[in-house]
Design an enzyme around this catalytic site. Structure first.
Site, PDB file in Angstrom:
ATOM      1  CG  ASN A  37      62.779  32.816   2.610  1.00 25.12           C
ATOM      2  OD1 ASN A  37      62.336  33.641   3.403  1.00 25.12           O
ATOM      3  ND2 ASN A  37      62.065  32.348   1.607  1.00 25.12           N
ATOM      4  CE  LYS A  39      69.859  43.502   3.328  1.00 22.06           C
ATOM      5  NZ  LYS A  39      71.060  43.181   4.057  1.00 22.06           N
ATOM      6  CE  LYS A  41      69.236  34.011   7.216  1.00 20.90           C
ATOM      7  NZ  LYS A  41      68.474  34.712   6.156  1.00 20.90           N
ATOM      8  CB  THR A  42      74.535  38.301   9.413  1.00 21.01           C
ATOM      9  OG1 THR A  42      74.698  36.936   9.017  1.00 21.01           O
ATOM     10  CG2 THR A  42      75.876  38.856   9.870  1.00 21.01           C
ATOM     11  CB  THR A  43      71.559  42.799   9.890  1.00 19.43           C
ATOM     12  OG1 THR A  43      72.150  42.709   8.589  1.00 19.43           O
ATOM     13  CG2 THR A  43      71.435  44.252  10.290  1.00 19.43           C
ATOM     14  NE  ARG A  51      69.642  46.212  22.543  1.00 21.05           N
ATOM     15  CZ  ARG A  51      68.491  45.851  21.983  1.00 21.05           C
ATOM     16  NH1 ARG A  51      68.049  44.607  22.113  1.00 21.05           N
ATOM     17  NH2 ARG A  51      67.785  46.709  21.289  1.00 21.05           N
ATOM     18  CG  PHE A  93      78.116  32.105  -0.194  1.00 24.36           C
ATOM     19  CD1 PHE A  93      78.700  33.259  -0.688  1.00 24.36           C
ATOM     20  CD2 PHE A  93      77.194  32.223   0.835  1.00 24.36           C
ATOM     21  CE1 PHE A  93      78.366  34.507  -0.189  1.00 24.36           C
ATOM     22  CE2 PHE A  93      76.848  33.462   1.327  1.00 24.36           C
ATOM     23  CZ  PHE A  93      77.439  34.614   0.819  1.00 24.36           C
ATOM     24  CD1 TRP A  95      75.224  27.983  -2.944  1.00 23.31           C
ATOM     25  CD2 TRP A  95      75.224  27.813  -0.731  1.00 23.31           C
ATOM     26  NE1 TRP A  95      74.951  29.218  -2.436  1.00 23.31           N
ATOM     27  CE2 TRP A  95      74.936  29.147  -1.084  1.00 23.31           C
ATOM     28  CE3 TRP A  95      75.280  27.468   0.630  1.00 23.31           C
ATOM     29  CZ2 TRP A  95      74.700  30.135  -0.131  1.00 23.31           C
ATOM     30  CZ3 TRP A  95      75.042  28.460   1.564  1.00 23.31           C
ATOM     31  CH2 TRP A  95      74.753  29.757   1.181  1.00 23.31           C
ATOM     32  CD  GLU A 130      76.985  33.329   6.679  1.00 22.73           C
ATOM     33  OE1 GLU A 130      78.217  33.111   6.746  1.00 22.73           O
ATOM     34  OE2 GLU A 130      76.462  33.949   5.758  1.00 22.73           O
TER      35      GLU A 130
END
Length: 198
Positions: A37, A39, A41-43, A51, A93, A95, A130
């Site tokens: 949960n 911040k 993940k995408t980063t 890389r 999003f 939801w 995602e």
């Protein structure tokens, strides 16, 4: 004395890493999962992509949920457009969706593109950003996804991001990092900022 201690600690870390590298003998395409949960993940997936691009590896990066909102990473990745194919497949999003059937159709379309990219022989890394939400909300068949993951080409790295990764995905992965939310500026009333959130 402080700097000497740091150097000693660094050497210990390097030695330990070298020992692990000597013990590791297998080379293969990995399944990497960034979940949780917090911040980042995408980063993390973007960092891996940069890389890999720096090593001349072609990448396919597919975003499944983010819609038309402007993200800084899209402009940054244009600098690598000879190596990174970037696809935004969602409307936003889910939801908060006003048309769940349309979202499901886009998810299936994105999944078809992902399967094609994974098996194409063109890419050394495929990022499914995602992607966990598609399984959580039943937009895709779990068994089909697991079969594709199991049978992916040996030389392709596959990266999956998103909250609430299914236990079966975690079990299948070679690397799992769970981002934990310890503090977030939102809770202090600080709005999303350019260069940090987008």
């Amino acid at each position: 004395m402080y700097w000497k201690f740091e150097a000693q600690q660094e050497n210990l870390t390097i030695d330990s890493h070298e020992e692990n590298q000597q013990m590791a003998t297998t080379k293969k395409g990995l399944l990497l999962v960034f979940t949780g949960n917090g911040k980042g993940k995408t980063t993390s997936a973007l960092g891996l992509s940069i890389r890999a691009a720096g090593n001349n590896m072609p990448i396919c990066f597919i975003q499944f949920i983010k819609g038309s909102w402007k993200y800084g990473e899209l402009d940054a990745l244009k600098r690598f457009d000879d190596l990174i194919d970037f696809h935004v497949m969602g409307r936003g999003f889910t939801w908060k969706s006003d048309d769940l059937e349309k979202d499901k159709a886009l998810a299936r379309c994105g999944w078809e593109k992902a399967k094609e990219a994974i098996s194409s022989g063109k890419y050394k890394m495929v990022v499914l950003d995602e992607f966990t939400y598609l399984l959580k909300y039943g937009m895709l068949e779990k068994e089909e996804v697991l079969q594709v993951l199991k049978n992916k080409p040996e030389d392709v790295h596959l990266v999956i991001t998103g909250r609430d990764a299914l236990p079966e995905i975690i079990d299948a992965a070679d690397l799992v990092t769970e981002m934990q939310a310890v503090k977030h500026p939102y809770k202090s009333g600080i709005k999303a900022q350019k260069g940090i959130e987008f």
